[in-house]
Design an enzyme around this catalytic site. Structure first.
Site, short mmCIF file in Angstrom:
data_model
loop_
_atom_site.label_atom_id
_atom_site.label_comp_id
_atom_site.label_asym_id
_atom_site.label_seq_id
_atom_site.Cartn_x
_atom_site.Cartn_y
_atom_site.Cartn_z
N LYS A 189 4.24 2.14 -2.34
CA LYS A 189 4.68 3.35 -3.07
C LYS A 189 6.15 3.59 -2.73
CE LYS A 189 0.08 5.57 -2.27
NZ LYS A 189 -0.80 4.93 -3.23
N GLU A 234 -3.22 14.36 0.78
CA GLU A 234 -3.37 13.31 1.80
C GLU A 234 -2.12 13.12 2.64
OE1 GLU A 234 -4.78 9.48 0.36
OE2 GLU A 234 -4.14 8.51 2.23
N GLN A 247 -7.64 6.81 -6.82
CA GLN A 247 -6.74 7.81 -6.24
C GLN A 247 -6.01 8.54 -7.38
OE1 GLN A 247 -3.61 6.30 -3.59
NE2 GLN A 247 -3.92 8.12 -2.32
N HIS A 285 -7.20 -6.05 1.12
CA HIS A 285 -6.03 -5.22 0.87
C HIS A 285 -4.85 -5.68 1.72
CE1 HIS A 285 -3.82 -1.79 -0.46
NE2 HIS A 285 -3.93 -1.08 0.65
N TRP A 303 -9.88 2.17 -6.06
CA TRP A 303 -9.00 3.22 -5.54
C TRP A 303 -7.54 2.99 -5.96
CZ3 TRP A 303 -9.93 7.88 -4.06
CH2 TRP A 303 -9.00 8.61 -3.29
N SER A 331 0.83 -1.20 0.00
CA SER A 331 0.00 0.00 0.00
C SER A 331 0.88 1.26 0.00
CB SER A 331 -0.97 -0.07 1.19
OG SER A 331 -2.06 0.79 0.99
#
Ligand SMILES: *[C@@H]1O[C@H](CO)[C@@H](O)[C@H](O)[C@H]1NC(C)=O
Ligand SMILES: *[C@@H]1O[C@H](CO)[C@@H](O)[C@H](O)[C@H]1NC(C)=O
Ligand SMILES: *[C@@H]1O[C@H](CO)[C@@H](O)[C@H](O)[C@H]1NC(C)=O
Length: 397
Positions: A214, A264, A256, A344, A308, A210
């Site tokens: 990134k 965010e 997103q 997730h 998302w 998640s």
């Protein structure tokens, strides 16, 4: 490199002086570089001067150019190796202290599962950002990097908070993700500079899920010493492309986007703010972030279950990145496994074989079939190459 062992009591400590990068003579960005509006995925094989890339040597410079552009517009600068550091390994803890001028900072990472290694036969390791959320493979050590401690990711108010900023200053323009890339580099320095952990620093993987996915793609892109990068469910800002996410949003997908992400958290540098609603001005997209990893190994563990994350964006962006591995003649060093049958970051059995294949080949040196480019969604998750790619893939000499 010159090592001077000072703390003989531990026998494991060293001071190392910075090792200069091997020089490549690349032109760098032109002084008159300007942003262009380009609605498709930018061409990996044409440099900013409009010159076609036809050889691996030219790719080395194009790669440097992409790295520079990413730092300038999206990630902030990655500082070079600190002038001095020392590291110890004791009781499963690798403790790293780095110095810049009069400032220093220390952080420690936990190593488990390294008992199997011996000094004659060291074993591979997986470094995880924030803890493993893939199953730990047998015979491979696990190193947990508490990346939040290096650069906090607690919303916009956490900008400039963490040990990286203690060392470089709270106004340093590095994003959290590039600060984590710096932290991963220091862990590798420490593995190279200490003994007793029985880990082979040439056989390292990197993973995280998640938001930490990134961070994984960024840290893999900016660390040549990582053999295998495994971002997991990283979505937009990770293995998804900004442009595809924006297009999907226009089409009504709740995905997103760059516009959302900069409000965010601190995963990107404030320089990215100027691209809100203007992602087509970026001189790259995340297919080129991923391409910095080539020819090293990358397995994108993606999920199709959440709009998302941008299932089309992740799949299409990484399918496009794959063309760089094709051009370099190593297509099987990069794979995509996008499956949506799980929650997730809950790694499912259905992706185990894909993960095993990459671990076997790139960490354990065994034969396996790593030609994996799949999504469980119909029609390539909606990704139509001709809508996004208007360049050809060369075979780089
Ligand atoms: C790591 O080393 C620093 C500097 O010597 C020390 O202050 C710190 O307590 C150590 N941390 C751990 C977890 O051993
Ligand atoms: C971007 O577009 C959104 C939606 O169209 C709009 O609400 C917002 O104000 C725009 N932001 C900027 C910085 O232009
Ligand atoms: C870029 O070009 C597209 C297509 O012509 C246009 O719709 C868009 O507004 C332009 N974007 C910017 C930031 O100029």
């Amino acid at each position: 490199m010159i090592f001077i062992s000072i703390f003989f009591a531990l026998g494991l400590t060293l001071i190392a002086f910075a090792r200069p990068e091997p020089p490549i003579n690349c032109p760098g960005l032109p002084d008159d570089f300007t942003l262009q509006n380009y609605t498709k995925l930018t061409d990996p094989f044409t440099d900013v001067r409009g010159k076609k890339i036809t050889t691996k040597q030219q790719w080395a410079c194009r790669r440097q150019e992409i790295s520079q552009l990413l730092q300038q517009y999206e990630l902030g600068p990655l500082p070079p190796k600190p002038a001095r550091f020392f590291a110890t390994f004791q009781d499963g803890v690798l403790n790293i202290t780095t110095f810049e001028g009069s400032k220093y900072t220390s952080f420690a990472v936990q190593v488990v599962g390294n008992e199997a290694g011996t000094s004659r036969q060291p074993i591979p390791a997986i470094i995880s950002l924030g803890g493993l959320s893939i199953p730990k493979p047998d015979g491979i050590a696990s190193i947990t990097f508490n990346n939040d401690e290096i650069a906090n990711q607690g919303g916009l108010q956490s900008r400039g908070v963490g040990k990286f900023y203690d060392l470089y200053g709270s106004d340093h323009p590095a994003s959290a993700t590039i600060a984590w890339a710096w932290g991963v580099a220091r862990i590798i320095d420490a593995l190279e500079g200490t003994t007793g952990h029985n880990i082979d620093p040439t056989k390292l993987a990197l993973t995280g899920c998640s938001r930490n996915g990134k961070g994984t793609i960024v840290a893999g892109a900016f660390n040549d010493r990582i053999a295998l990068t495994i971002p997991q469910e990283s979505g937009t800002g990770g293995t998804g492309c900004w442009r595809i996410a924006d297009q999907n949003e226009v089409e009504g997908v709740n995905v997103q986007t760059l516009r959302e992400i900069v409000t965010e958290n601190v995963w990107f540098s404030p320089t990215l703010d100027e691209f809100v609603n203007k992602t087509t001005l970026l001189p790259f997209d995340h297919h080129l972030l991923a391409a910095l990893i080539a020819p090293r190994a990358l397995l994108d563990v993606a999920s199709s279950a959440f709009s998302w994350l941008g299932p089309e964006s992740q799949f299409g962006c990484m399918k496009t990145a794959h063309k760089v591995w094709e051009a370099l003649g190593v297509p099987d060093n990069m794979g995509i496994s996008e499956i949506g049958d799980h929650n997730h970051c809950a790694f499912p059995d259905t992706q185990q074989g894909d993960l095993d294949a990459y671990i076997q080949k790139f960490l354990l040196g065994q034969d396996s079939d790593t030609n994996i480019l799949k999504t469980d969604l119909e029609d390539n998750a909606g990704f139509v190459e001709k809508d996004w790619i208007e360049w050809a893939t060369p075979t780089l000499a």
